[in-house]
Design a protein around this motif. Structure first.
Motif, mmCIF file in Angstrom:
data_model
loop_
_atom_site.group_PDB
_atom_site.id
_atom_site.type_symbol
_atom_site.label_atom_id
_atom_site.label_comp_id
_atom_site.label_asym_id
_atom_site.label_seq_id
_atom_site.Cartn_x
_atom_site.Cartn_y
_atom_site.Cartn_z
ATOM 1 N N GLY A 20 31.317 76.536 37.626
ATOM 2 C CA GLY A 20 31.854 75.408 38.375
ATOM 3 C C GLY A 20 31.022 74.153 38.190
ATOM 4 N N THR A 21 29.697 74.319 38.210
ATOM 5 C CA THR A 21 28.806 73.179 38.009
ATOM 6 C C THR A 21 28.972 72.601 36.608
ATOM 7 O OG1 THR A 21 27.195 74.119 39.557
ATOM 8 C CG2 THR A 21 26.393 72.420 38.042
ATOM 9 N N ALA A 22 29.098 73.480 35.607
ATOM 10 C CA ALA A 22 29.257 73.025 34.221
ATOM 11 C C ALA A 22 30.529 72.196 34.055
ATOM 12 C CB ALA A 22 29.295 74.231 33.280
ATOM 13 N N VAL A 23 31.627 72.674 34.637
ATOM 14 C CA VAL A 23 32.910 71.972 34.511
ATOM 15 C C VAL A 23 32.867 70.624 35.233
ATOM 16 C CG1 VAL A 23 35.339 72.030 35.182
ATOM 17 C CG2 VAL A 23 34.275 74.047 34.175
ATOM 18 N N ASP A 24 32.338 70.620 36.459
ATOM 19 C CA ASP A 24 32.288 69.377 37.228
ATOM 20 C C ASP A 24 31.439 68.321 36.538
ATOM 21 O OD1 ASP A 24 33.958 70.265 39.185
ATOM 22 O OD2 ASP A 24 32.390 70.850 40.583
ATOM 23 N N THR A 25 30.357 68.756 35.903
ATOM 24 C CA THR A 25 29.464 67.813 35.225
ATOM 25 C C THR A 25 30.075 67.304 33.928
ATOM 26 O OG1 THR A 25 27.539 68.970 36.141
ATOM 27 C CG2 THR A 25 27.147 67.496 34.281
ATOM 28 N N LEU A 26 30.614 68.210 33.132
ATOM 29 C CA LEU A 26 31.121 67.852 31.812
ATOM 30 C C LEU A 26 32.354 66.958 31.869
ATOM 31 C CD1 LEU A 26 30.811 68.229 28.758
ATOM 32 C CD2 LEU A 26 32.218 70.299 28.940
ATOM 33 N N PHE A 27 33.261 67.254 32.796
ATOM 34 C CA PHE A 27 34.532 66.531 32.846
ATOM 35 C C PHE A 27 34.624 65.536 33.994
ATOM 36 C CE2 PHE A 27 35.517 70.559 30.669
ATOM 37 C CZ PHE A 27 35.954 70.036 29.457
ATOM 38 N N PHE A 28 33.481 65.183 34.565
ATOM 39 C CA PHE A 28 33.476 64.257 35.696
ATOM 40 C C PHE A 28 34.123 62.908 35.373
ATOM 41 C CE2 PHE A 28 31.686 61.256 38.733
ATOM 42 C CZ PHE A 28 31.910 61.925 39.923
ATOM 43 N N PRO A 29 33.886 62.321 34.184
ATOM 44 C CA PRO A 29 34.536 61.027 33.881
ATOM 45 C C PRO A 29 36.052 61.073 33.983
ATOM 46 C CG PRO A 29 32.768 61.437 32.325
ATOM 47 C CD PRO A 29 32.944 62.709 33.116
ATOM 48 N N LEU A 30 36.665 62.176 33.553
ATOM 49 C CA LEU A 30 38.122 62.301 33.651
ATOM 50 C C LEU A 30 38.561 62.343 35.112
ATOM 51 C CD1 LEU A 30 38.916 64.887 30.818
ATOM 52 C CD2 LEU A 30 39.591 62.482 30.885
ATOM 53 N N ASP A 31 37.774 63.013 35.938
ATOM 54 C CA ASP A 31 38.087 63.077 37.364
ATOM 55 C C ASP A 31 37.994 61.687 37.987
ATOM 56 O OD1 ASP A 31 38.583 64.332 39.900
ATOM 57 O OD2 ASP A 31 36.453 64.104 40.338
ATOM 58 N N GLY A 51 31.285 52.684 35.164
ATOM 59 C CA GLY A 51 30.588 53.621 36.051
ATOM 60 C C GLY A 51 31.328 54.912 36.289
ATOM 61 N N VAL A 52 31.763 55.570 35.218
ATOM 62 C CA VAL A 52 32.593 56.771 35.361
ATOM 63 C C VAL A 52 31.819 57.980 35.897
ATOM 64 C CG1 VAL A 52 34.310 56.103 33.643
ATOM 65 C CG2 VAL A 52 32.248 57.324 32.918
ATOM 66 N N TYR A 53 30.501 57.875 35.947
ATOM 67 C CA TYR A 53 29.706 58.983 36.506
ATOM 68 C C TYR A 53 29.285 58.698 37.946
ATOM 69 C CZ TYR A 53 29.333 61.663 32.205
ATOM 70 O OH TYR A 53 29.624 62.440 31.116
ATOM 71 N N ARG A 54 29.819 57.627 38.525
ATOM 72 C CA ARG A 54 29.510 57.298 39.913
ATOM 73 C C ARG A 54 30.057 58.385 40.838
ATOM 74 N NH1 ARG A 54 32.284 52.084 41.212
ATOM 75 N NH2 ARG A 54 30.876 51.264 39.615
ATOM 76 N N GLY A 55 29.199 58.947 41.681
ATOM 77 C CA GLY A 55 29.616 60.011 42.598
ATOM 78 C C GLY A 55 29.330 61.404 42.076
ATOM 79 N N LEU A 56 28.691 61.496 40.892
ATOM 80 C CA LEU A 56 28.412 62.806 40.297
ATOM 81 C C LEU A 56 27.502 63.657 41.186
ATOM 82 C CD1 LEU A 56 28.517 64.810 37.936
ATOM 83 C CD2 LEU A 56 26.625 63.552 36.872
ATOM 84 N N GLY A 57 26.548 63.006 41.842
ATOM 85 C CA GLY A 57 25.601 63.743 42.675
ATOM 86 C C GLY A 57 26.277 64.571 43.749
ATOM 87 N N SER A 58 27.233 63.972 44.456
ATOM 88 C CA SER A 58 27.923 64.700 45.528
ATOM 89 C C SER A 58 28.770 65.835 44.974
ATOM 90 C CB SER A 58 28.804 63.736 46.331
ATOM 91 O OG SER A 58 29.728 63.062 45.498
ATOM 92 N N ALA A 59 29.319 65.647 43.762
ATOM 93 C CA ALA A 59 30.131 66.696 43.146
ATOM 94 C C ALA A 59 29.271 67.894 42.784
ATOM 95 C CB ALA A 59 30.836 66.158 41.901
ATOM 96 N N VAL A 60 28.096 67.627 42.223
ATOM 97 C CA VAL A 60 27.187 68.714 41.824
ATOM 98 C C VAL A 60 26.690 69.482 43.045
ATOM 99 C CG1 VAL A 60 24.941 69.230 40.792
ATOM 100 C CG2 VAL A 60 26.478 67.603 39.684
ATOM 101 N N VAL A 61 26.416 68.740 44.133
ATOM 102 C CA VAL A 61 25.938 69.378 45.362
ATOM 103 C C VAL A 61 26.951 70.396 45.891
ATOM 104 C CG1 VAL A 61 25.490 68.960 47.824
ATOM 105 C CG2 VAL A 61 24.400 67.527 46.094
#
Length: 299
Positions: A20-31, A51-61
């Motif tokens: 789950g962490t791998a998918v959320d990190t890798l495809f975060f820009p599309l999300d 800033g397509v990686y904005r908010g990545l921290g909360s997703a990884v958490v």
């Protein structure tokens, strides 16, 4: 038997969290692109391609804990439901058992996933704000309840998605195994081919549930308007309050259709389908690799 079952469950739990962490990190820009396309303000005003990686921290958490909650509940229900509903003991009812167990797993996962999703989506569409600043804003505006805005709509999206994805995934594996293996057994299907089945099933389910996803996004993002409204001075009585999406997913879909047309309900369908299709394949690949590593069975 009990020890082996516990070991298998723990392995699946850890593997699912890693996947789950791998998918959320890798495809975060599309999300991020999908969320901005679904925003009421529009794609460009919500940030466009910046800033397509904005908010990545909360997703990884939320990734690993959410996966842990899903697999814990899923495994428990899969073992316990047949004792409550004897019909589910029949092998022909296996798809129903999997759908019910997965649906319960999704509800449990949403208890963790929704708060991080609220912070993530507002960060994705808020210029210049990080996850921590957005989380503080949510807390000031609504307390704990603010983090669960859109909980019902998220569950209403996830359960239909799961009930579409699981039966199709299992059916595709059966068809592929009949043509690609000598035994015709799904267990003999290579992991990469099973991943392709998951990718197709996920993409179809993602496309079919896009209107529900749009409504969920609008409900979560509407909390920003509520916070902004509270900050408007009382000296401006002529300024109309910002429109806030109602918490009901049915009313939200109706409002979007009435005010913006049918096309708005399919906003972000392309990045959503690509994200979940590719993500399904990566998830299964990482999941299987992690399981083999944890079990010491890497060739």
């Amino acid at each position: 038997m009990s020890s082996n079952s516990t070991t298998t469950f723990t392995t699946s739990l850890i593997s699912g969290g890693l996947a789950g962490t791998a998918v959320d990190t890798l495809f975060f820009p599309l999300d991020t692109l999908k969320t901005r396309a679904q925003s009421k303000e529009g794609f460009l005003k919500s940030g466009g391609f910046r800033g397509v990686y904005r908010g990545l921290g909360s997703a990884v958490v939320g990734s690993s804990p959410g996966a842990a909650a899903f697999f814990t509940t899923y495994e428990s229900l899969k073992k316990g439901l047949p004792g409550v509903i004897p019909t589910l003991r029949d092998e022909s009812w296996a798809p129903a058992l999997h759908m019910l167990s997965a649906s319960g797993g999704e509800v449990a996962a949403c208890m963790i996933r929704v708060p991080t999703e609220v912070v993530k989506q507002r960060t994705q569409t808020a210029a210049g704000l990080g996850s921590w600043e957005v989380a503080q804003s949510v807390w000031r505006a609504g307390g704990v309840a603010g983090f669960y805005r859109g909980f019902a709509s998220t569950v209403a999206r996830e359960i239909p998605f799961t009930c579409l994805q699981f039966p199709l995934y299992e059916r595709l594996k059966l068809v592929l195994a009949a043509h690609r293996t000598t035994t015709g057994n799904v267990r003999d299907l290579p992991a990469i081919e099973a991943a392709v089945c998951g990718s197709i099933a996920g993409g179809f389910a993602a496309a079919a549930t896009t209107p529900l996803d749009v409504a969920k996004t609008r409900i979560m993002l509407s909390g920003r308007a509520a916070a902004a409204a509270e900050a408007v001075p009382s000296s401006s009585p002529t300024s109309p309050p910002p429109k806030i999406s109602p918490p009901s997913i049915r009313l939200t879909i109706s409002t979007i259709y009435r005010e913006e047309g049918l096309a708005a309900l399919w906003s972000g369908v392309v990045p959503r389908v690509i994200w979940i299709s590719l993500g399904g394949a990566v998830f299964l690949g990482v999941y299987e690799a992690a399981k083999k590593t944890l079990n010491g069975r890497i060739d």
